[in-house]
Design a protein around this motif. Structure first.
Motif, PDB file in Angstrom:
ATOM      1  N   SER A 153       0.853  -1.049  -0.031  1.00  0.00           N
ATOM      2  CA  SER A 153       0.285  -0.101   0.007  1.00  0.00           C
ATOM      3  C   SER A 153       0.877   1.220   0.220  1.00  0.00           C
ATOM      4  O   SER A 153       2.143   1.208   0.194  1.00  0.00           O
ATOM      5  CB  SER A 153      -0.825   0.178   1.122  1.00  0.00           C
ATOM      6  OG  SER A 153      -0.034   0.133   2.415  1.00  0.00           O
ATOM      7  N   LEU A 154       0.266   2.480  -0.001  1.00  0.00           N
ATOM      8  CA  LEU A 154       1.001   3.626  -0.061  1.00  0.00           C
ATOM      9  C   LEU A 154       1.570   3.768   1.385  1.00  0.00           C
ATOM     10  O   LEU A 154       2.812   4.174   1.679  1.00  0.00           O
ATOM     11  CB  LEU A 154       0.144   4.971  -0.449  1.00  0.00           C
ATOM     12  CG  LEU A 154       1.169   6.018  -0.385  1.00  0.00           C
ATOM     13  CD1 LEU A 154       2.251   6.215  -1.500  1.00  0.00           C
ATOM     14  CD2 LEU A 154      -0.047   7.345  -0.547  1.00  0.00           C
ATOM     15  N   GLN A 155       0.989   3.483   2.232  1.00  0.00           N
ATOM     16  CA  GLN A 155       1.667   3.561   3.665  1.00  0.00           C
ATOM     17  C   GLN A 155       2.695   2.549   3.904  1.00  0.00           C
ATOM     18  O   GLN A 155       3.642   2.930   4.549  1.00  0.00           O
ATOM     19  CB  GLN A 155       0.496   3.146   4.503  1.00  0.00           C
ATOM     20  CG  GLN A 155      -0.692   4.352   4.699  1.00  0.00           C
ATOM     21  CD  GLN A 155      -1.606   4.278   3.520  1.00  0.00           C
ATOM     22  OE1 GLN A 155      -1.686   3.393   2.833  1.00  0.00           O
ATOM     23  NE2 GLN A 155      -2.260   5.515   3.320  1.00  0.00           N
ATOM     24  N   ASP A 156       2.666   1.390   3.297  1.00  0.00           N
ATOM     25  CA  ASP A 156       3.728   0.471   3.179  1.00  0.00           C
ATOM     26  C   ASP A 156       5.237   1.098   2.618  1.00  0.00           C
ATOM     27  O   ASP A 156       6.335   1.010   2.859  1.00  0.00           O
ATOM     28  CB  ASP A 156       3.741  -0.671   2.536  1.00  0.00           C
ATOM     29  CG  ASP A 156       2.472  -1.678   3.055  1.00  0.00           C
ATOM     30  OD1 ASP A 156       2.483  -1.422   4.570  1.00  0.00           O
ATOM     31  OD2 ASP A 156       1.760  -2.342   2.448  1.00  0.00           O
ATOM     32  N   LEU A 158       5.851   4.473   2.143  1.00  0.00           N
ATOM     33  CA  LEU A 158       6.180   5.710   2.692  1.00  0.00           C
ATOM     34  C   LEU A 158       6.919   5.621   4.196  1.00  0.00           C
ATOM     35  O   LEU A 158       6.239   4.677   5.009  1.00  0.00           O
ATOM     36  CB  LEU A 158       5.181   6.744   2.846  1.00  0.00           C
ATOM     37  CG  LEU A 158       4.506   6.987   1.226  1.00  0.00           C
ATOM     38  CD1 LEU A 158       3.509   8.247   1.679  1.00  0.00           C
ATOM     39  CD2 LEU A 158       5.663   7.592   0.415  1.00  0.00           C
ATOM     40  N   GLN A 162       4.573  10.530   6.763  1.00  0.00           N
ATOM     41  CA  GLN A 162       5.096  11.138   5.299  1.00  0.00           C
ATOM     42  C   GLN A 162       4.026  11.407   4.266  1.00  0.00           C
ATOM     43  O   GLN A 162       4.201  11.765   3.080  1.00  0.00           O
ATOM     44  CB  GLN A 162       6.527  10.848   4.696  1.00  0.00           C
ATOM     45  CG  GLN A 162       7.655  10.987   5.665  1.00  0.00           C
ATOM     46  CD  GLN A 162       7.856  12.617   5.960  1.00  0.00           C
ATOM     47  OE1 GLN A 162       7.688  13.305   5.030  1.00  0.00           O
ATOM     48  NE2 GLN A 162       7.819  12.774   7.225  1.00  0.00           N
ATOM     49  N   GLU A 163       2.642  11.022   4.583  1.00  0.00           N
ATOM     50  CA  GLU A 163       1.960  11.135   3.610  1.00  0.00           C
ATOM     51  C   GLU A 163       1.415  12.301   3.061  1.00  0.00           C
ATOM     52  O   GLU A 163       1.434  12.620   1.882  1.00  0.00           O
ATOM     53  CB  GLU A 163       0.707  10.140   3.965  1.00  0.00           C
ATOM     54  CG  GLU A 163      -0.552   9.872   2.850  1.00  0.00           C
ATOM     55  CD  GLU A 163      -1.537   8.843   3.237  1.00  0.00           C
ATOM     56  OE1 GLU A 163      -2.535   8.668   2.553  1.00  0.00           O
ATOM     57  OE2 GLU A 163      -1.421   8.349   4.104  1.00  0.00           O
ATOM     58  N   ASP A 164       1.182  13.327   3.999  1.00  0.00           N
ATOM     59  CA  ASP A 164       0.968  14.538   3.360  1.00  0.00           C
ATOM     60  C   ASP A 164       2.180  14.930   2.495  1.00  0.00           C
ATOM     61  O   ASP A 164       1.892  15.669   1.334  1.00  0.00           O
ATOM     62  CB  ASP A 164       1.135  15.585   4.574  1.00  0.00           C
ATOM     63  CG  ASP A 164      -0.338  15.422   5.390  1.00  0.00           C
ATOM     64  OD1 ASP A 164      -1.415  14.659   4.912  1.00  0.00           O
ATOM     65  OD2 ASP A 164      -0.703  15.873   6.609  1.00  0.00           O
ATOM     66  N   PHE A 166       4.197  13.333   0.527  1.00  0.00           N
ATOM     67  CA  PHE A 166       4.161  12.737  -0.705  1.00  0.00           C
ATOM     68  C   PHE A 166       2.938  13.512  -1.453  1.00  0.00           C
ATOM     69  O   PHE A 166       3.437  13.760  -2.899  1.00  0.00           O
ATOM     70  CB  PHE A 166       3.506  11.485  -0.383  1.00  0.00           C
ATOM     71  CG  PHE A 166       3.481  10.395  -1.700  1.00  0.00           C
ATOM     72  CD1 PHE A 166       4.506  10.129  -2.390  1.00  0.00           C
ATOM     73  CD2 PHE A 166       2.139  10.425  -2.264  1.00  0.00           C
ATOM     74  CE1 PHE A 166       4.534   9.390  -3.441  1.00  0.00           C
ATOM     75  CE2 PHE A 166       2.089   9.727  -3.542  1.00  0.00           C
ATOM     76  CZ  PHE A 166       3.171   9.086  -4.016  1.00  0.00           C
ATOM     77  N   TRP A 167       1.869  13.855  -0.995  1.00  0.00           N
ATOM     78  CA  TRP A 167       0.940  14.299  -1.709  1.00  0.00           C
ATOM     79  C   TRP A 167       1.059  15.679  -2.078  1.00  0.00           C
ATOM     80  O   TRP A 167       0.902  16.149  -3.304  1.00  0.00           O
ATOM     81  CB  TRP A 167      -0.477  14.139  -1.063  1.00  0.00           C
ATOM     82  CG  TRP A 167      -1.044  12.936  -1.285  1.00  0.00           C
ATOM     83  CD1 TRP A 167      -1.360  11.822   0.108  1.00  0.00           C
ATOM     84  CD2 TRP A 167      -1.244  12.037  -2.431  1.00  0.00           C
ATOM     85  NE1 TRP A 167      -1.428  10.708  -0.499  1.00  0.00           N
ATOM     86  CE2 TRP A 167      -1.690  10.698  -1.781  1.00  0.00           C
ATOM     87  CE3 TRP A 167      -1.193  12.274  -3.798  1.00  0.00           C
ATOM     88  CZ2 TRP A 167      -2.004   9.684  -2.713  1.00  0.00           C
ATOM     89  CZ3 TRP A 167      -1.533  11.058  -4.532  1.00  0.00           C
ATOM     90  CH2 TRP A 167      -1.963  10.019  -3.992  1.00  0.00           C
ATOM     91  N   GLU A 197      -6.065  12.857  -5.291  1.00  0.00           N
ATOM     92  CA  GLU A 197      -5.131  11.849  -5.112  1.00  0.00           C
ATOM     93  C   GLU A 197      -5.553  10.715  -6.085  1.00  0.00           C
ATOM     94  O   GLU A 197      -6.777  10.590  -6.437  1.00  0.00           O
ATOM     95  CB  GLU A 197      -5.036  11.616  -3.518  1.00  0.00           C
ATOM     96  CG  GLU A 197      -4.785  12.791  -2.765  1.00  0.00           C
ATOM     97  CD  GLU A 197      -4.620  12.512  -1.295  1.00  0.00           C
ATOM     98  OE1 GLU A 197      -5.251  11.362  -0.755  1.00  0.00           O
ATOM     99  OE2 GLU A 197      -4.443  13.493  -0.457  1.00  0.00           O
ATOM    100  N   VAL A 237      10.896  10.755   2.468  1.00  0.00           N
ATOM    101  CA  VAL A 237       9.384  10.472   2.295  1.00  0.00           C
ATOM    102  C   VAL A 237       9.468   9.149   2.043  1.00  0.00           C
ATOM    103  O   VAL A 237       8.323   8.433   2.730  1.00  0.00           O
ATOM    104  CB  VAL A 237       9.066  11.581   1.108  1.00  0.00           C
ATOM    105  CG1 VAL A 237       7.357  10.940   0.877  1.00  0.00           C
ATOM    106  CG2 VAL A 237       9.086  12.966   1.582  1.00  0.00           C
TER     107      VAL A 237
END
Length: 247
Positions: A153-156, A158, A162-164, A166-167, A197, A237
């Motif tokens: 997943s994206l969480q995996d 990053l 750091q998700e904010d 990344f976007w 997103e 990130v």
């Protein structure tokens, strides 16, 4: 128009490299077996016959990965909230052809986009035509970590928290895309098609790739827009092991 010319009503199993099926190569990549078939209702003839075209992959000794690919393709066939997931590709084909009207068609494809650093990047495609001016295409990525034996997943991907960030980098990539398409000065376009997103993120060698569905950040005529985030921008990130050459 048929997108993939295949033998009608015949199942093909086509090895993709020098006759070897699902072998680990010298670079430790995997070679899948291609499984492709296209069917129309029995006895139907002519261009208006409904059809289902499925072009997928099977990896030897990888039952969990094969099940993941099939389930992901089946999820792309669901065309409404609450619609049940077909139990198999064969069941989907059978039900679609039983209910299809003349001119209807469904295409599903899984292909290897890249392999590097212990990652297998798969791109899934769909196209459903059930009347109207045009059909609806779909896209999906699977980033499969062969060491962890799981899709990421994206969480995996990053680092924690750091998700904010990344976007924000994705929004910068969107601005570059607008400039490349000569749309950066078109305020009406940007209001109609603002940045969004997407779940379609791929860890390709050259950059982290974001692919969008039609009607998301651009009109149907633009197809599936792609945004790219260069890896140097992702220091701090992205998890270090997912930078090419570090895995």
């Amino acid at each position: 128009m048929r997108l993939v010319p295949l033998l009608l009503c015949t199942i093909l199993t086509v090895p993709l490299l020098n006759g070897c099926q699902s072998l680990r190569l010298a670079d430790n990549s995997l070679t899948p077996q291609r499984i492709a078939f296209e069917h129309s209702p029995a006895g139907c003839q002519g261009e208006s016959c409904p059809l289902v075209n499925i072009d997928t992959l099977s990896f030897a000794e990888q039952p969990a990965l094969n099940a993941l690919i099939e389930r992901s393709l089946l999820e792309m066939t669901v065309d409404g909230p609450g619609a049940p997931l077909p139990p198999s590709l064969q069941a989907y084909e059978r039900n679609f052809l039983a209910e299809a009207q003349p001119g209807w068609s469904s295409y599903l494809q899984a292909k290897v986009r890249e392999q590097h650093d212990g990652l297998l990047i798969l791109e899934l495609s769909s196209y459903l035509a059930t009347g109207g001016a045009h059909g609806m295409p779909g896209r999906r990525f699977i980033n499969y970590d062969r060491k962890l034996e799981k899709p990421l997943s994206l969480q995996d991907m990053l680092l924690p928290g750091q998700e904010d960030a990344f976007w924000k980098l994705a929004q910068d990539a969107h601005r570059r895309w607008l400039a490349a398409e000569k749309l950066d000065q078109d305020a009406d376009y940007q209001k109609t098609w603002p940045f969004q997103e997407t779940a379609n993120v791929a860890l390709t060698r050259g950059a982290v790739l974001l692919k969008y569905d039609v009607y998301s950040i651009a009109p149907y005529s633009s197809g599936h827009p792609e945004l790219k985030i260069p890896y140097p921008q992702l220091n701090g990130v992205l998890k270090p092991q997912y930078f090419p050459g570090r895995g």
